[in-house]
Design a protein around this motif. Structure first.
Motif, PDB file in Angstrom:
ATOM      1  N   LEU A 117       0.810  -1.226   0.000  1.00 21.47           N
ATOM      2  CA  LEU A 117       0.000   0.000   0.000  1.00 21.47           C
ATOM      3  C   LEU A 117       0.841   1.272   0.000  1.00 21.47           C
ATOM      4  N   GLY A 118       2.131   1.151   0.282  1.00 18.79           N
ATOM      5  CA  GLY A 118       2.984   2.329   0.314  1.00 18.79           C
ATOM      6  C   GLY A 118       2.826   3.135   1.594  1.00 18.79           C
ATOM      7  N   CYS A 119       2.551   2.435   2.687  1.00 24.58           N
ATOM      8  CA  CYS A 119       2.429   3.117   3.978  1.00 24.58           C
ATOM      9  C   CYS A 119       3.259   2.332   4.987  1.00 24.58           C
ATOM     10  N   ASP A 120       3.084   2.606   6.265  1.00 23.70           N
ATOM     11  CA  ASP A 120       3.858   1.858   7.251  1.00 23.70           C
ATOM     12  C   ASP A 120       2.963   0.896   8.038  1.00 23.70           C
ATOM     13  N   TYR A 121       3.611   0.041   8.806  1.00 21.74           N
ATOM     14  CA  TYR A 121       2.936  -0.982   9.602  1.00 21.74           C
ATOM     15  C   TYR A 121       1.865  -0.371  10.496  1.00 21.74           C
ATOM     16  N   THR A 122       2.206   0.742  11.137  1.00 17.10           N
ATOM     17  CA  THR A 122       1.275   1.379  12.069  1.00 17.10           C
ATOM     18  C   THR A 122      -0.002   1.826  11.367  1.00 17.10           C
ATOM     19  N   THR A 123       0.115   2.345  10.161  1.00 19.14           N
ATOM     20  CA  THR A 123      -1.070   2.778   9.406  1.00 19.14           C
ATOM     21  C   THR A 123      -1.953   1.584   9.087  1.00 19.14           C
ATOM     22  N   VAL A 124      -1.361   0.464   8.677  1.00 19.74           N
ATOM     23  CA  VAL A 124      -2.144  -0.749   8.412  1.00 19.74           C
ATOM     24  C   VAL A 124      -2.846  -1.183   9.697  1.00 19.74           C
ATOM     25  N   TRP A 125      -2.135  -1.202  10.809  1.00 23.40           N
ATOM     26  CA  TRP A 125      -2.738  -1.582  12.093  1.00 23.40           C
ATOM     27  C   TRP A 125      -3.912  -0.673  12.414  1.00 23.40           C
ATOM     28  N   ARG A 126      -3.732   0.622  12.221  1.00 26.39           N
ATOM     29  CA  ARG A 126      -4.801   1.587  12.532  1.00 26.39           C
ATOM     30  C   ARG A 126      -6.015   1.388  11.618  1.00 26.39           C
ATOM     31  N   MET A 127      -5.791   1.112  10.323  1.00 23.09           N
ATOM     32  CA  MET A 127      -6.909   0.861   9.418  1.00 23.09           C
ATOM     33  C   MET A 127      -7.633  -0.429   9.804  1.00 23.09           C
ATOM     34  N   GLU A 128      -6.884  -1.479  10.134  1.00 19.03           N
ATOM     35  CA  GLU A 128      -7.495  -2.753  10.501  1.00 19.03           C
ATOM     36  C   GLU A 128      -8.263  -2.677  11.814  1.00 19.03           C
ATOM     37  N   ASN A 129      -7.926  -1.730  12.648  1.00 17.97           N
ATOM     38  CA  ASN A 129      -8.593  -1.580  13.941  1.00 17.97           C
ATOM     39  C   ASN A 129      -9.575  -0.410  13.973  1.00 17.97           C
ATOM     40  N   GLY A 130      -9.873   0.153  12.807  1.00 17.52           N
ATOM     41  CA  GLY A 130     -10.875   1.218  12.715  1.00 17.52           C
ATOM     42  C   GLY A 130     -10.424   2.557  13.255  1.00 17.52           C
ATOM     43  N   LYS A 131      -9.134   2.722  13.463  1.00 18.83           N
ATOM     44  CA  LYS A 131      -8.595   3.980  13.999  1.00 18.83           C
ATOM     45  C   LYS A 131      -8.231   4.968  12.890  1.00 18.83           C
ATOM     46  N   ALA A 132      -8.109   4.465  11.658  1.00 21.02           N
ATOM     47  CA  ALA A 132      -7.813   5.316  10.495  1.00 21.02           C
ATOM     48  C   ALA A 132      -8.744   4.882   9.366  1.00 21.02           C
ATOM     49  N   SER A 133      -9.176   5.837   8.567  1.00 24.75           N
ATOM     50  CA  SER A 133     -10.084   5.507   7.469  1.00 24.75           C
ATOM     51  C   SER A 133      -9.319   4.865   6.309  1.00 24.75           C
ATOM     52  N   ILE A 134     -10.031   4.019   5.587  1.00 25.43           N
ATOM     53  CA  ILE A 134      -9.470   3.345   4.419  1.00 25.43           C
ATOM     54  C   ILE A 134      -9.975   4.120   3.207  1.00 25.43           C
ATOM     55  N   GLU A 135      -9.069   4.881   2.593  1.00 24.06           N
ATOM     56  CA  GLU A 135      -9.490   5.762   1.498  1.00 24.06           C
ATOM     57  C   GLU A 135      -8.340   5.959   0.519  1.00 24.06           C
ATOM     58  N   GLY A 136      -8.633   6.672  -0.552  1.00 23.94           N
ATOM     59  CA  GLY A 136      -7.610   7.034  -1.528  1.00 23.94           C
ATOM     60  C   GLY A 136      -6.990   5.832  -2.213  1.00 23.94           C
ATOM     61  N   ALA A 137      -5.669   5.907  -2.401  1.00 19.55           N
ATOM     62  CA  ALA A 137      -4.951   4.849  -3.103  1.00 19.55           C
ATOM     63  C   ALA A 137      -5.050   3.524  -2.359  1.00 19.55           C
ATOM     64  N   SER A 138      -5.064   3.551  -1.037  1.00 17.41           N
ATOM     65  CA  SER A 138      -5.185   2.315  -0.263  1.00 17.41           C
ATOM     66  C   SER A 138      -6.509   1.626  -0.559  1.00 17.41           C
ATOM     67  N   LEU A 139      -7.582   2.390  -0.640  1.00 20.43           N
ATOM     68  CA  LEU A 139      -8.896   1.823  -0.952  1.00 20.43           C
ATOM     69  C   LEU A 139      -8.891   1.189  -2.336  1.00 20.43           C
ATOM     70  N   ARG A 140      -8.316   1.877  -3.321  1.00 22.01           N
ATOM     71  CA  ARG A 140      -8.267   1.344  -4.693  1.00 22.01           C
ATOM     72  C   ARG A 140      -7.442   0.056  -4.740  1.00 22.01           C
ATOM     73  N   LEU A 141      -6.264   0.044  -4.100  1.00 19.03           N
ATOM     74  CA  LEU A 141      -5.419  -1.149  -4.108  1.00 19.03           C
ATOM     75  C   LEU A 141      -6.086  -2.313  -3.379  1.00 19.03           C
ATOM     76  N   LEU A 142      -6.740  -2.044  -2.267  1.00 20.28           N
ATOM     77  CA  LEU A 142      -7.434  -3.109  -1.542  1.00 20.28           C
ATOM     78  C   LEU A 142      -8.604  -3.654  -2.359  1.00 20.28           C
ATOM     79  N   ASN A 143      -9.298  -2.790  -3.106  1.00 19.97           N
ATOM     80  CA  ASN A 143     -10.364  -3.252  -3.992  1.00 19.97           C
ATOM     81  C   ASN A 143      -9.804  -4.184  -5.059  1.00 19.97           C
ATOM     82  N   GLN A 144      -8.634  -3.848  -5.601  1.00 22.78           N
ATOM     83  CA  GLN A 144      -8.013  -4.715  -6.604  1.00 22.78           C
ATOM     84  C   GLN A 144      -7.659  -6.071  -6.006  1.00 22.78           C
ATOM     85  N   LEU A 145      -7.089  -6.082  -4.807  1.00 22.23           N
ATOM     86  CA  LEU A 145      -6.749  -7.345  -4.160  1.00 22.23           C
ATOM     87  C   LEU A 145      -8.002  -8.168  -3.880  1.00 22.23           C
TER      88      LEU A 145
END
Length: 84
Positions: A46-74
C-alpha cells in the motif's frame, strides 16, 4: 455503472474508472490473511507503514484514496475463480 467517455484530444477516450466498493477493517484483515501476508507486507504493497495498516485494521484510520483502490483490486483478484 459506466457512462460514455468524452473524447479528450485527437479522438482519444479516457479509460473508464471502476467504482470502488467500501472496504471494512474486517475485509482488510481477510484480504491480508488470504495472502498469508504480515501487516508489514501489506504496508509495503500500500505504500504506507505498519502502524497505518494496524490503525486501518482496527478502525482507527479511514481506508481511502490509493489504499482503498489497491485493496479493492486485491479483493477482486481474491474473488476470481482459479482456472485449472
Amino acid at each position: 455503472m459506466q457512462t460514455e467517455a468524452t473524447p479528450l484530444h485527437d479522438g482519444v477516450k479516457p479509460l473508464p474508472i471502476t467504482p470502488l466498493q467500501p472496504i471494512t477493517p474486517a475485509d482488510m484483515v481477510a484480504i491480508r490473511n488470504a495472502r498469508n501476508w504480515k501487516r508489514s507486507n501489506l504496508a509495503d504493497y500500500l505504500g504506507c507503514d505498519y502502524t497505518t495498516v494496524w490503525r486501518m485494521e482496527n478502525g482507527k484510520a479511514s481506508i481511502e484514496g490509493a489504499s482503498l483502490r489497491l485493496l479493492n483490486q486485491l479483493k477482486t483478484e481474491q474473488q476470481r475463480p482459479v482456472n485449472s
